[in-house]
Design a protein around this motif. Structure first.
Motif, mmCIF file in Angstrom:
data_model
loop_
_atom_site.group_PDB
_atom_site.id
_atom_site.type_symbol
_atom_site.label_atom_id
_atom_site.label_comp_id
_atom_site.label_asym_id
_atom_site.label_seq_id
_atom_site.Cartn_x
_atom_site.Cartn_y
_atom_site.Cartn_z
ATOM 1 N N GLY A 43 0.799 -1.214 0.000
ATOM 2 C CA GLY A 43 0.000 0.000 0.000
ATOM 3 C C GLY A 43 0.830 1.261 0.000
ATOM 4 O O GLY A 43 0.302 2.363 -0.149
ATOM 5 N N ARG A 62 0.379 2.101 8.620
ATOM 6 C CA ARG A 62 -1.058 2.090 8.390
ATOM 7 C C ARG A 62 -1.482 1.030 7.378
ATOM 8 O O ARG A 62 -2.594 1.074 6.853
ATOM 9 C CB ARG A 62 -1.507 3.471 7.913
ATOM 10 C CG ARG A 62 -1.268 4.549 8.979
ATOM 11 C CD ARG A 62 -1.443 5.956 8.438
ATOM 12 N NE ARG A 62 -2.764 6.137 7.850
ATOM 13 C CZ ARG A 62 -2.990 6.772 6.709
ATOM 14 N NH1 ARG A 62 -1.975 7.267 6.032
ATOM 15 N NH2 ARG A 62 -4.208 6.925 6.254
ATOM 16 N N SER A 222 -10.011 6.976 5.556
ATOM 17 C CA SER A 222 -8.787 7.038 6.355
ATOM 18 C C SER A 222 -7.592 7.410 5.495
ATOM 19 O O SER A 222 -6.593 7.921 6.001
ATOM 20 C CB SER A 222 -8.538 5.688 7.026
ATOM 21 O OG SER A 222 -8.243 4.694 6.055
ATOM 22 N N TYR A 223 -7.675 7.159 4.188
ATOM 23 C CA TYR A 223 -6.552 7.484 3.310
ATOM 24 C C TYR A 223 -6.600 8.957 2.921
ATOM 25 O O TYR A 223 -7.641 9.620 2.954
ATOM 26 C CB TYR A 223 -6.581 6.597 2.057
ATOM 27 C CG TYR A 223 -7.879 6.659 1.276
ATOM 28 C CD1 TYR A 223 -8.131 7.661 0.342
ATOM 29 C CD2 TYR A 223 -8.867 5.702 1.481
ATOM 30 C CE1 TYR A 223 -9.311 7.722 -0.357
ATOM 31 C CE2 TYR A 223 -10.062 5.747 0.790
ATOM 32 C CZ TYR A 223 -10.279 6.759 -0.131
ATOM 33 O OH TYR A 223 -11.472 6.813 -0.821
ATOM 34 N N ARG A 224 -5.450 9.480 2.547
ATOM 35 C CA ARG A 224 -5.314 10.837 2.063
ATOM 36 C C ARG A 224 -4.719 10.813 0.658
ATOM 37 O O ARG A 224 -4.186 9.794 0.231
ATOM 38 C CB ARG A 224 -4.398 11.632 2.991
ATOM 39 C CG ARG A 224 -4.877 11.703 4.446
ATOM 40 C CD ARG A 224 -3.725 12.012 5.387
ATOM 41 N NE ARG A 224 -2.697 10.969 5.338
ATOM 42 C CZ ARG A 224 -1.550 11.018 5.991
ATOM 43 N NH1 ARG A 224 -1.253 12.070 6.730
ATOM 44 N NH2 ARG A 224 -0.680 10.032 5.903
ATOM 45 N N ASP A 227 -1.251 9.525 0.562
ATOM 46 C CA ASP A 227 -1.072 8.068 0.587
ATOM 47 C C ASP A 227 -1.152 7.494 -0.825
ATOM 48 O O ASP A 227 -0.341 6.649 -1.221
ATOM 49 C CB ASP A 227 -2.154 7.417 1.458
ATOM 50 C CG ASP A 227 -2.111 7.903 2.888
ATOM 51 O OD1 ASP A 227 -1.005 8.093 3.431
ATOM 52 O OD2 ASP A 227 -3.197 8.102 3.472
ATOM 53 N N VAL A 228 -2.156 7.958 -1.574
ATOM 54 C CA VAL A 228 -2.326 7.463 -2.942
ATOM 55 C C VAL A 228 -1.146 7.877 -3.797
ATOM 56 O O VAL A 228 -0.596 7.076 -4.566
ATOM 57 C CB VAL A 228 -3.647 7.976 -3.542
ATOM 58 C CG1 VAL A 228 -3.870 7.387 -4.935
ATOM 59 C CG2 VAL A 228 -4.831 7.642 -2.639
#
Length: 798
Positions: A43, A62, A222-224, A227-228
C-alpha cells in the motif's frame, strides 16, 4: 530481487511467493511455477518478485493489505490482495493462467460500468446476467466498475451478482465511489472488507491499468491523497517508459488543466508525460468522451447499465477494444434487450417505394448479450419462392438494409418478406411481414413513403421541416466522428447534405434566416447554410469539460439563444455577433430541456438547481425558482398566454411567466422526469411520463381523463428508471383530434385526444426519443436506430 531504492522503516517484514497454481488448490506445492517480476505492494512500497518468485516488503504503520499487480495472462480466483493478519508475516499469491480474450499481440477488450447504485440484488439480475453473458460470448478480458456500488446494502449485495467467480474467463475489478464511503470506523471500512484495497494496479496486454480512489464522499476515508500519491509514484516507477497507462477513478481528475497528480507544486506526477492515455470515470451518470486539446488525454465517462442516467443517458455499459499499442475504441451495449428482429419499413400490408422502383427493406435487430452477425431475407408469394435467402448490409448498431426489386409477374399480389437474424452466440431470430405489391395495396390513414438511414443515432432532436427539407442532428457517444447535421429531401428522404460536427447534439436544433443552428455536447455552436450545408460560423460557448451541453437551443428571427448557465447567450445569426451573455446563474448537471421564449421572457433550466427567466433583449435575469420539485430534471415548457405549463419531478406546474409565481402545483404521484412538454388543448393537458406511458388530465379539474400505457421501454433513459417502466420522452403533437407521440417501446402512436384510444401505430423495433414533425400533410419521425421516416398523411389528419 527487484527493489526500489527507497529506505525502509523498521516495521515487520513481509515475505511470500507468487506462483502459478497448477493444481488449483490455492496452496504452493512442489511443481507449481514460481513467477518472477510480479509487482507486490503493501500500500506504500512496491517491489517485484525475484527469480524464485519471492518478495520482501517492509510494511508501514497504516498498512492493511498486501496486494499484487496481476500480470497479463493470469487471473486470481480468491483475490489479488490479502488482508494482513496480526502475527502473520508470510503471504503467498496463487495465479491461474488465463489468456482468453488477450490476443497474441496483447490486444483485448474490457467492459466499463459505473454507478449501478443498488440496494439489494433484486431487480438487478437481468442487466448483470446479460453483462456476464456478453463478457463470456465476446471473450472480454476484464470488467471494471468505477464506483457508487452503493451504500451499505449495495456494497453487500453487488459482489454477489458480479464477481470474478461468476465469469468463466473474465476478471472483475472494483473502485470506490463517494457513496461507497459509508459509516464505520473509517469511510472505506466496509468496502475494504468486501472488495479489498481502494487503490491498486493490474496489467493486461501492453497496458498498465491503475485504480485510484475517490478522495471524499459521504463519510471521511482514512486514506489521504498523499497516501495514494506515494504508492502511485512507486507503482509507476516499475512500469517501463513508453508503456501505455490507463487510469480508473470514480470521478474526473482534480487537475484538468495539466493533469498532474500530486501533493504540492513540486511533488507530482505529470500523467500525460508518464504515458497516461485515458482516464475512465463515472459519478456523473452520463455517457461522455472528451479529449483534452493540450495533453491529448481522453476522459471517458460511462453511465449506469441499470437505469436511465441523470442527463437521460441510455442504460448501457461501454465495451472498449484496446489494440497492441494501447489505443482504445468504444462501443455502447444497451441493457435489457433480448435477442429480436423487427422489419421497420413495412406496415399494415403497405410498402414504401423508391424512385428507382425498388422497395427499401429496413430491419432492426439487437441483443444485449451478443452482437448481430448477419441478417438475411427472402421473398415468397402464396408459398412460392420469389428470391433466395440474401444477406442485408449493416447500417448501424441496430439497422440492416437491402433494396428489393420484384419482377412484374408479382404485381398486384400479396408478397411476404421473411427475415432471420443470426447472432454471434449462435442464436437465431426470425420474423415475417406481408404487403400488397401494387394496385391492390389497401388504403390506410398513414402511409410510409420512405425510410432513410443517416449513419448515426438521432436522440432528442426533433426533425425541423422547412422549404421541402428535413433537418436533424445525430449523436455519437463512442467518439468515432459520426456526429453530424443532416438535410434530407422531404418527399424522397434522399440526403441532400451532411455536415460533420465534433460532438453529439442531444436536443433541439433550429432553422432560421437560412441557417441550421445546433450546439454540441462540447459547447460548440454551429451556423450552417441550410441550402448548401456549408459552415457560416462556429462559436465556442465556453462550457468547460463537464457536464456536456445537452440543452436544446432556440432561434427567433436573426437571433439564436444558446448555451446554459453562464454560457447562456444570444447571438446574431447572420454573423455570430454576441449580443449578450448571462452573468447571474450557473448551470446544473446535464439537462436535455429546450430553451423557450414568450415575448421577451426566455426560460432556461439548470438540472438539480432551478428554473430561470432572462430578459431576451438584455440577458438580465428576471427571476429564479428553486422550489424542491422545480430543481428536478424538468422537460421543456409549454406557454399558454402569459403563463406556462411545466412537468418536473412528480408534478405539473402552471407558472406566471413574468414573475415566476407558481399558480398551480398538481402532484401527480408518478415520475415525469422526461423530455416531454405538455400538449394543451381546449379540454386536455397531455404528456408523456417516466413510467406510465401517456397521460391526459382534464384541463379544468386537473383530474386524470385517460391514460395510455405503452409497453416497457426497450432502452431506459429517464433518470433512475428501469424495467418495467413505460417511458415516453417525446412531446405529443396534435393533428385534428389525433395525438402523435413516439415512445421508448419502439412504437409511434396515433391516439385520439378525447379517449386516448390508439387509432394507428407503427413499430420500428428501436426506441423513439425524438418528437415527430408535421408539415404539408406529411409526418416525419426519427428513431434511435439511425433511421428517419417520411409518412404521407391521408385520412388521419382530417
Amino acid at each position: 530481487m527487484f527493489l526500489l531504492t527507497i529506505p525502509f522503516p523498521l516495521y515487520a517484514q513481509y515475505t511470500g511467493r507468487v506462483f502459478e497454481d497448477r493444481n488449483w488448490n490455492g496452496v504452493y506445492d512442489k511443481g507449481d511455477k514460481l513467477l518472477p517480476k510480479v509487482a507486490v505492494s503493501d500500500g506504500l512500497h512496491v517491489v517485484q518478485t525475484d527469480a524464485k518468485g519471492t518478495y520482501l516488503l517492509p510494511g508501514h504503520e497504516r498498512m492493511r493489505f498486501l496486494f499484487i499487480t496481476t500480470p497479463s495472462g493470469y487471473k486470481t480466483f480468491n483475490a489479488f490482495y490479502q488482508q494482513v493478519r496480526k502475527g502473520t508475516s508470510s503471504y503467498d499469491f496463487a495465479l491461474y493462467p488465463c489468456s482468453v480474450g488477450i490476443k497474441s499481440d496483447g490486444s483485448h477488450q474490457f467492459i466499463h460500468l459505473s454507478d449501478t447504485e443498488i440496494s439489494t440484488e433484486e431487480g438487478h439480475d437481468m442487466w448483470s446476467r446479460q453483462l456476464c453473458e456478453y463478457a463470456d460470448n465476446e471473450k472480454i478480458a476484464f470488467v471494471v466498475h468505477t464506483g457508487d456500488i452503493c451504500y451499505e446494502g449495495g456494497l453487500k449485495s453487488h459482489i454477489r451478482i458480479l464477481n470474478t467467480r461468476l465469469m468463466d474467463n473474465t476478471q472483475v475489478f472494483y473502485g470506490i465511489g463517494n457513496h461507497d464511503l459509508v459509516k464505520g470506523a473509517y469511510g472505506e471500512e466496509l468496502y475494504e472488507k468486501i472488495y479489498g484495497p481502494v487503490f491498486y494496479s493490474f496489467d493486461v496486454g501492453a497496458v498498465h491499468y491503475v485504480m485510484t480512489p475517490m478522495l471524499q464522499g459521504d463519510h471521511r476515508p482514512s486514506y489521504r491523497k498523499e497516501d495514494v500519491y506515494r504508492w502511485l509514484k512507486n507503482d509507476l516507477a516499475l512500469v517501463e517508459k513508453g508503456r501505455p497507462i490507463v487510469f480508473f477513478n470514480h470521478s474526473i481528475p482534480e487537475d484538468t488543466i495539466t493533469f498532474r497528480y500530486g501533493i504540492s507544486p513540486t511533488e507530482y506526477i505529470d500523467l500525460p508525460a508518464r504515458g497516461v492515455k485515458n482516464w475512465f470515470y463515472g459519478h456523473w451518470h452520463i455517457h461522455h468522451q472528451v479529449q483534452h486539446p493540450a495533453t491529448k488525454m481522453n476522459l471517458i465517462c460511462t453511465a449506469t447499465p441499470a437505469s436511465g442516467g441523470i442527463d437521460h443517458a441510455t442504460s448501457a455499459f461501454r465495451v472498449l477494444a484496446v489494440d497492441a499499442k494501447g489505443k482504445t475504441t468504444s462501443e455502447m451495449r444497451y441493457s435489457y434487450l433480448p435477442a429480436y428482429v423487427q422489419i421497420a419499413s413495412l406496415n399494415g400490408l403497405q410498402r414504401p417505394k423508391l424512385s428507382s422502383g425498388k422497395i427499401p427493406l429496413s430491419v432492426n435487430a439487437y441483443s444485449s448479450v451478443s452482437p448481430v452477425q448477419s441478417v438475411q431475407y427472402r421473398c415468397t408469394c402464396e408459398g412460392r419462392p420469389i428470391t433466395p435467402l440474401r444477406f442485408m448490409q449493416p447500417q448501424s448498431d441496430f439497422t440492416w438494409y437491402a433494396e428489393l426489386e420484384l419482377a412484374s409477374q408479382w404485381n398486384n399480389r400479396k408478397v411476404t418478406i421473411e427475415v432471420q437474424a443470426t447472432f454471434k452466440n449462435g442464436e437465431v431470430k426470425r420474423t415475417k411481414r406481408s404487403f400488397f405489391n401494387g394496385l391492390l395495396e389497401q388504403p390506410a390513414p398513414m402511409r410510409l413513403s420512405w425510410v432513410r438511414n443517416v449513419g448515426a443515432s438521432v436522440y432528442m432532436t426533433a426533425p425541423v421541416v422547412q422549404e421541402n427539407k428535413v433537418y436533424l442532428a445525430t449523436i455519437d457517444e463512442n467518439g468515432t466522428g459520426k456526429s453530424a447535421l443532416v438535410c434530407l429531401d422531404a418527399n424522397t428522404g434522399a440526403i441532400c447534405w451532411k455536415y460533420p460536427i465534433r460532438g453529439s447534439v442531444r436536443s433541439s436544433i433550429a432553422v432560421s434566416k437560412g441557417y441550421v443552428l445546433a450546439q454540441d455536447v462540447y459547447g460548440s455552436l454551429y451556423a450552417v447554410d441550410a441550402l448548401t450545408g456549408q459552415l457560416n460560423w462556429e462559436k465556442n460557448l465556453g462550457i468547460g469539460l463537464l457536464p456536456g451541453l445537452n440543452d436544446g437551443l432556440l432561434a427567433v428571427g436573426d437571433v439564436v439563444y444558446a448555451g446554459t448557465g453562464l454560457s447562456l447567450c444570444a447571438l446574431q445569426i447572420s454573423d455570430g455577433k454576441l449580443l449578450w451573455r448571462n452573468k447571474e446563474w450557473s448551470r446544473g448537471e446535464g439537462c436535455v430541456a429546450t430553451l423557450s421564449l414568450h415575448q421577451h421572457i426566455l426560460i432556461g433550466h439548470a438540472n438539480w438547481k432551478g428554473l430561470y427567466a432572462n430578459d431576451a433583449r438584455t440577458g438580465k435575469m428576471l427571476w429564479e425558482k428553486k422550489d424542491k420539485e422545480l430543481r428536478y430534471r424538468s422537460g421543456s415548457v409549454t406557454w399558454s398566454g402569459e403563463q406556462f405549463y411545466l412537468l418536473s419531478g412528480k408534478s405539473l406546474f402552471l407558472i406566471d411567466g413574468h414573475t415566476g409565481h407558481i399558480i398551480v402545483h398538481k402532484s401527480l404521484g408518478y415520475g415525469v422526469d422526461v423530455n416531454t412538454a405538455p400538449l394543451i388543448t381546449d379540454d386536455e393537458i397531455i404528456f408523456g411520463t417516466a413510467q406510465r406511458g401517456v397521460v391526459a388530465l382534464n384541463k379544468e379539474t386537473l383530474e386524470e381523463k385517460w391514460r395510455f400505457q405503452t409497453s416497457p421501454a426497450l432502452i431506459y433513459t429517464s433518470p433512475y428508471t428501469r424495467p418495467p417502466s413505460a417511458t415516453v420522452e417525446t412531446r405529443p403533437i396534435l393533428q385534428g383530434d389525433i395525438v402523435f407521440i413516439g415512445a421508448s417501446d419502439g412504437y409511434l402512436y396515433g391516439l385520439h385526444r378525447k379517449t386516448g384510444k390508439p387509432v394507428w401505430k407503427f413499430q420500428t423495433g428501436v426506441p423513439i426519443f425524438s418528437t415527430v414533425a408535421v408539415a404539408n400533410g406529411w409526418l416525419y419521425m426519427a428513431d434511435f436506430g439511425d433511421n428517419v421516416y417520411g409518412f404521407e398523411a391521408r385520412t388521419l389528419f382530417l
